[in-house]
Design a protein around this motif. Structure first.
Motif, PDB file in Angstrom:
ATOM      1  N   GLU A  78     -15.463 -13.371 -29.709  1.00 35.73           N
ATOM      2  CA  GLU A  78     -16.344 -14.096 -30.632  1.00 35.73           C
ATOM      3  C   GLU A  78     -17.773 -13.563 -30.593  1.00 35.73           C
ATOM      4  O   GLU A  78     -18.663 -14.097 -31.260  1.00 35.73           O
ATOM      5  CB  GLU A  78     -16.344 -15.597 -30.295  1.00 35.73           C
ATOM      6  CG  GLU A  78     -15.077 -16.332 -30.719  1.00 35.73           C
ATOM      7  CD  GLU A  78     -13.894 -15.971 -29.844  1.00 35.73           C
ATOM      8  OE1 GLU A  78     -14.052 -15.971 -28.606  1.00 35.73           O
ATOM      9  OE2 GLU A  78     -12.815 -15.672 -30.400  1.00 35.73           O
ATOM     10  N   GLY A  79     -18.002 -12.521 -29.805  1.00 35.87           N
ATOM     11  CA  GLY A  79     -19.331 -11.939 -29.722  1.00 35.87           C
ATOM     12  C   GLY A  79     -20.258 -12.622 -28.738  1.00 35.87           C
ATOM     13  O   GLY A  79     -21.454 -12.325 -28.705  1.00 35.87           O
ATOM     14  N   VAL A  80     -19.733 -13.527 -27.932  1.00 38.27           N
ATOM     15  CA  VAL A  80     -20.546 -14.200 -26.923  1.00 38.27           C
ATOM     16  C   VAL A  80     -20.696 -13.284 -25.708  1.00 38.27           C
ATOM     17  O   VAL A  80     -19.714 -12.713 -25.222  1.00 38.27           O
ATOM     18  CB  VAL A  80     -19.932 -15.547 -26.511  1.00 38.27           C
ATOM     19  CG1 VAL A  80     -20.724 -16.178 -25.359  1.00 38.27           C
ATOM     20  CG2 VAL A  80     -19.889 -16.487 -27.706  1.00 38.27           C
ATOM     21  N   LEU A  81     -21.907 -13.158 -25.221  1.00 36.30           N
ATOM     22  CA  LEU A  81     -22.200 -12.311 -24.070  1.00 36.30           C
ATOM     23  C   LEU A  81     -22.304 -13.164 -22.818  1.00 36.30           C
ATOM     24  O   LEU A  81     -22.842 -14.276 -22.843  1.00 36.30           O
ATOM     25  CB  LEU A  81     -23.519 -11.564 -24.282  1.00 36.30           C
ATOM     26  CG  LEU A  81     -23.589 -10.686 -25.534  1.00 36.30           C
ATOM     27  CD1 LEU A  81     -25.019 -10.205 -25.764  1.00 36.30           C
ATOM     28  CD2 LEU A  81     -22.636  -9.502 -25.419  1.00 36.30           C
ATOM     29  N   CYS A  82     -21.784 -12.627 -21.714  1.00 34.86           N
ATOM     30  CA  CYS A  82     -21.819 -13.316 -20.429  1.00 34.86           C
ATOM     31  C   CYS A  82     -22.374 -12.345 -19.394  1.00 34.86           C
ATOM     32  O   CYS A  82     -21.766 -11.298 -19.150  1.00 34.86           O
ATOM     33  CB  CYS A  82     -20.418 -13.793 -20.050  1.00 34.86           C
ATOM     34  SG  CYS A  82     -20.320 -14.626 -18.447  1.00 34.86           S
ATOM     35  N   GLY A  83     -23.520 -12.662 -18.796  1.00 35.49           N
ATOM     36  CA  GLY A  83     -24.175 -11.731 -17.893  1.00 35.49           C
ATOM     37  C   GLY A  83     -24.367 -12.290 -16.501  1.00 35.49           C
ATOM     38  O   GLY A  83     -24.426 -13.503 -16.292  1.00 35.49           O
ATOM     39  N   ALA A  84     -24.468 -11.365 -15.540  1.00 38.79           N
ATOM     40  CA  ALA A  84     -24.702 -11.734 -14.150  1.00 38.79           C
ATOM     41  C   ALA A  84     -25.627 -10.713 -13.512  1.00 38.79           C
ATOM     42  O   ALA A  84     -25.628  -9.536 -13.897  1.00 38.79           O
ATOM     43  CB  ALA A  84     -23.387 -11.808 -13.383  1.00 38.79           C
ATOM     44  N   SER A  85     -26.407 -11.155 -12.538  1.00 36.34           N
ATOM     45  CA  SER A  85     -27.347 -10.273 -11.859  1.00 36.34           C
ATOM     46  C   SER A  85     -27.172 -10.381 -10.347  1.00 36.34           C
ATOM     47  O   SER A  85     -26.621 -11.357  -9.838  1.00 36.34           O
ATOM     48  CB  SER A  85     -28.795 -10.609 -12.250  1.00 36.34           C
ATOM     49  OG  SER A  85     -29.112 -11.929 -11.867  1.00 36.34           O
TER      50      SER A  85
END
Length: 538
Positions: free
Chosen positions: A520-527
């Motif tokens: 769906e184009g949702v971005l999920c990020g982690a650092s």
């Protein structure tokens, strides 16, 4: 791809959670650099523009790991295709085995001018901007130039690097005055900086703007090249403006293996991302068992050791490799190496493939463009050489050459050294899942392996995959583990012949970032919790 992990499940100690967004995301180990990338996204740039802005900013705000004189690699997803860029530089024409031997060296030097190869990073920025960027390079590097000109505050992980580097370069300058530039640039007023201190780098700012205005031409064929040449001539070292003028980064075809339905992609040699792929190839036919079990961890360690042994023996500039990449990644060779794994730790030796192997950042935008990018001066500040009046801190990548004439990686003019920095990228069914990376010298492929298994094998969300306690093979049967590593697992590995060393400082276990994208184009990020990392989201 749809997110199948539990976004609220955090089995490991962490103060961070995954970050969601849709219009754009930048993840890196320094919040100031992440904000520079986000600023460019908001000015109408795409993910590639944002990544260049972040990379330029990191040369300013994290000089303990990279500089304008760095090398770089990138994996770029644009319009349904993954592209690779190798922006590492070759040895200068005067860097010969005989020249080094004549100066008394039996091993490659570490600091000073002699291990400096042609820096590839400025050319890499220009190549990425020209092919995929939307904004002028001059606009993209401006946030970084502003940080340098106005001054910025050192973040905790960055600031902690000053004392140990001061000790290192104070010893080096006793015999090599070419590192004086480090003191002039990074010890303002003779003060050893630390977290919370402010550093102003006006020469650095001017150089960034000149690189932006000339699309890096000045660095390789103009005024900046002349300054670099003059300084290296002053100390009778190898690098010359003719070496700079001859340089061009290379667009390359990424290499990959399929693990449990996911294509794990890396840059081909001269980088050692292939060692991650070789280890995954060994493991893919094995039942690893539960996460943090003895079986899973032991098999990962033994597979990684075998892959590293092959990489150190066979990986070099691809024009000089005697064993093709295809053979190192073949199922037949993986089976051969898999058969070497037993129930106990063993000293790894290279196999016979002929019979029958930093700063990281990633960005994404709302259009589907994604980029995995890494650049490095290698050992902290690199060589210690800072070209006067420019702020250009040079890498020491030549240290990774061998001086063994029989080695594929033996030093030679125009040859690129074995390289430790590697961006990673994950795909599934021909679609991008997203970029990932773990920086940190020879920890990088080991970090890649652990992150991939944490996500693909064990279904962790990106933040949990980064939080998971790490191990690192450092040679022989010695395995370093973090303090949070399960004690019962460490004891079981010790009984199997692994020499377990618990390290108090987490910095040696790598610093990573991840961005995944769903259907769906949702971005999920982690650092990275081991650093000052941030996911900047729009």
């Amino acid at each position: 791809m749809n997110f199948s992990f539990d976004a609220m499940s955090y089995p490991y100690a962490s103060r961070r959670s995954v970050v969601y967004g849709r219009r754009g995301m930048v993840a890196t180990a320094n919040p100031l650099a992440a904000q520079a990338g986000l600023e460019i996204l908001k000015q109408g740039g795409n993910a590639i523009d944002a990544m260049i802005a972040t990379a330029a900013a990191l040369t300013v705000v994290e000089p303990t790991a990279n500089g304008i004189g760095s090398d770089a690699f990138a994996l770029v997803w644009v319009k349904d295709k993954l592209y690779g860029l190798n922006a590492s530089g070759p040895a200068p024409a005067a860097m010969t085995l005989e020249a080094l031997q004549s100066r008394g060296f039996k091993e490659m030097p570490v600091l000073g001018m002699l291990p400096v190869t042609v820096p590839g990073t400025p050319a890499g920025w220009a190549a990425l901007s020209k092919r995929f960027g939307r904004l002028p390079l001059s606009q993209v590097v401006e946030p970084a130039a502003r940080y340098a000109e106005e001054g910025y505050v050192l973040q905790p992980a960055v600031g902690s690097g000053w004392p140990r580097n001061l000790a290192k370069f104070s010893k080096a300058i006793e015999t090599d005055k070419s590192v004086q530039g480090w003191f002039d640039t990074f010890l303002p007023g003779g003060k050893c900086l630390g977290p919370g201190d402010v550093l102003v780098l006006k020469d650095h700012a001017a150089t960034l703007r000149e690189i932006g205005a000339t699309n890096a031409e000045s660095f390789y064929r103009g005024a900046l090249a002349d300054k670099i040449d003059a300084y290296f001539r002053q100390f009778d070292s190898f690098l010359r403006k003719e070496d700079l003028a001859a340089y061009q980064p290379q667009w390359v075809e990424p290499i990959s293996v399929n693990y449990k339905g996911y294509d794990v992609c890396e840059i081909p040699p001269n980088g050692h991302g292939i060692s991650t792929l070789m280890a995954l190839n060994i493991l893919k036919e094995l039942d690893l068992g539960p996460v943090d079990s003895f079986r899973s961890t032991h098999l990962q360690l033994e597979a990684m050791k075998l892959a590293f042994a092959d990489a150190r023996r066979y990986v070099a500039d691809p024009d000089y490799m005697t064993v093709p990449v295809e053979r190192l990644l073949s199922d037949e060779y993986a089976a051969q190496r898999r058969a070497c794994i037993g129930d106990r730790a063993r000293l790894p030796e290279p196999g016979d493939p002929i019979r029958g192997g930093t700063v990281y950042m990633c960005a994404a935008d709302g259009e589907g463009n994604m980029i995995s990018y890494i650049q490095s001066n290698y050992m902290g500040f690199g060589s210690g050489v800072v070209v006067p009046g420019t702020g250009i801190a040079m890498q020491n990548r030549g240290n990774n050459f061998s001086m063994d004439p029989e080695s594929d990686n033996c030093v030679a003019p125009g040859k690129r050294p074995y390289h430790t920095i590697i961006p990673g990228f994950l795909c599934k069914d021909g679609k991008p899942v997203g970029p990932f990376g773990v920086m940190g010298g020879f920890m990088q492929p080991q970090g890649h392996l652990q992150v991939v298994l944490n996500t693909v094998e064990y279904g962790m969300n990106p933040q949990a995959a980064l939080d998971h306690p790490r191990w690192q093979w450092v040679g022989g049967n010695t395995i370093e583990v973090e303090q949070s590593f399960p004690n019962d697992l460490a004891q079981a590995l010790q009984r199997a012949g692994h020499d377990i060393v618990v390290k108090a400082d987490p910095i040696g276990f790598g610093r990573g970032e991840i961005i995944w994208r769903n259907d769906e184009g949702v971005l999920c990020g982690a650092s990275e919790p081991r650093s000052d990392g941030q996911v900047a989201v729009w």
